[in-house]
Design a protein around this motif. Structure first.
Motif, PDB file in Angstrom:
ATOM      1  N   VAL A 187       0.842  -1.189   0.000  1.00  0.00           N
ATOM      2  CA  VAL A 187       0.000   0.000   0.000  1.00  0.00           C
ATOM      3  C   VAL A 187       0.881   1.244   0.000  1.00  0.00           C
ATOM      4  N   ASP A 188       0.465   2.287  -0.705  1.00  0.00           N
ATOM      5  CA  ASP A 188       1.194   3.556  -0.688  1.00  0.00           C
ATOM      6  C   ASP A 188       1.191   4.070   0.745  1.00  0.00           C
ATOM      7  N   THR A 189       2.367   4.225   1.311  1.00  0.00           N
ATOM      8  CA  THR A 189       2.467   4.575   2.728  1.00  0.00           C
ATOM      9  C   THR A 189       2.735   6.052   2.984  1.00  0.00           C
ATOM     10  N   ALA A 190       2.646   6.892   1.971  1.00  0.00           N
ATOM     11  CA  ALA A 190       2.870   8.321   2.188  1.00  0.00           C
ATOM     12  C   ALA A 190       1.848   8.843   3.194  1.00  0.00           C
ATOM     13  N   GLY A 191       2.321   9.470   4.249  1.00  0.00           N
ATOM     14  CA  GLY A 191       1.449  10.011   5.277  1.00  0.00           C
ATOM     15  C   GLY A 191       1.063   9.006   6.344  1.00  0.00           C
ATOM     16  N   CYS A 192       1.666   7.833   6.333  1.00  0.00           N
ATOM     17  CA  CYS A 192       1.349   6.791   7.304  1.00  0.00           C
ATOM     18  C   CYS A 192       2.577   6.480   8.149  1.00  0.00           C
ATOM     19  N   VAL A 193       2.337   6.126   9.411  1.00  0.00           N
ATOM     20  CA  VAL A 193       3.398   5.740  10.332  1.00  0.00           C
ATOM     21  C   VAL A 193       3.033   4.367  10.895  1.00  0.00           C
TER      22      VAL A 193
ATOM     23  N   CYS B  89       1.897  -0.018   7.839  1.00  0.00           N
ATOM     24  CA  CYS B  89       1.292   0.808   6.792  1.00  0.00           C
ATOM     25  C   CYS B  89       1.201   0.062   5.466  1.00  0.00           C
ATOM     26  N   ALA B  90       2.248  -0.652   5.103  1.00  0.00           N
ATOM     27  CA  ALA B  90       2.280  -1.343   3.820  1.00  0.00           C
ATOM     28  C   ALA B  90       1.175  -2.382   3.693  1.00  0.00           C
TER      29      ALA B  90
ATOM     30  N   ALA C 285      -1.285  10.079   9.339  1.00  0.00           N
ATOM     31  CA  ALA C 285      -1.095  11.430   9.876  1.00  0.00           C
ATOM     32  C   ALA C 285      -2.195  12.337   9.315  1.00  0.00           C
ATOM     33  N   PRO C 286      -2.736  13.195  10.164  1.00  0.00           N
ATOM     34  CA  PRO C 286      -3.780  14.111   9.656  1.00  0.00           C
ATOM     35  C   PRO C 286      -3.217  15.039   8.599  1.00  0.00           C
ATOM     36  N   THR C 287      -4.034  15.307   7.598  1.00  0.00           N
ATOM     37  CA  THR C 287      -3.637  16.228   6.538  1.00  0.00           C
ATOM     38  C   THR C 287      -3.816  17.664   7.049  1.00  0.00           C
ATOM     39  N   PRO C 288      -2.780  18.493   6.920  1.00  0.00           N
ATOM     40  CA  PRO C 288      -2.928  19.876   7.382  1.00  0.00           C
ATOM     41  C   PRO C 288      -4.049  20.583   6.624  1.00  0.00           C
ATOM     42  N   GLU C 289      -4.796  21.389   7.353  1.00  0.00           N
ATOM     43  CA  GLU C 289      -5.883  22.155   6.742  1.00  0.00           C
ATOM     44  C   GLU C 289      -5.306  23.204   5.794  1.00  0.00           C
TER      45      GLU C 289
END
Length: 137
Positions: A72-78, A122-123, A130-134
């Motif tokens: 899985v695309d793990t961008a933004g995941c920890v 994550c994978a 992680a929450p996306t900044p507003e």
């Protein structure tokens, strides 16, 4: 049947000191282990018998090679927890390429927190996003 890509649990041995190689040539030859489940359980070491640890007995785990599975695309995941390992000491990075529907993935849960790679990594679709900044105007 024994999968060609199966790997025995590293450094596993039973309470008598016999490892997977011994079981492969004496007890579980050709994937057959007879009707002696009670005996395997009696010889279990650290809660794991040859039936779970050794490929020849129907256990082990798939060789961890890259593939279309836990990718899985793990961008933004920890990974959560960040230093998670399964019951044999493999970390989340080790699961890249393992099929998410592999029946034994749940068997390899971390013994301390009970999480599988599906929940912690994550994978594999787990971890914490992680929450996306507003966006600001």
């Amino acid at each position: 049947l024994i999968a060609a890509s199966c790997v025995d649990t590293p450094d596993w041995f039973d309470t008598m000191g016999s490892g997977c190689e011994w079981y492969e040539f004496r007890q579980c030859w050709g994937g057959w282990h007879g009707d002696q489940t009670w005996l395997y359980e009696a010889l279990a070491n650290h809660g794991q018998s040859a039936l779970e640890a050794c490929c020849a007995c129907g256990g082990g785990y798939p060789e961890l090679t890259p593939g279309p599975a836990c990718d899985v695309d793990t961008a933004g995941c920890v990974d959560d927890p960040p230093n998670w390992v399964d019951r044999s000491g493999r970390n989340c990075e080790s699961y890249h390429g393992v099929p998410r529907d592999w029946p034994r993935i749940e068997d390899w849960r971390n013994t301390a927190d009970g999480r599988s790679a599906l929940e912690a990594c994550c994978a594999c679709g787990g971890g914490t996003w992680a929450p996306t900044p507003e966006a600001t105007l």
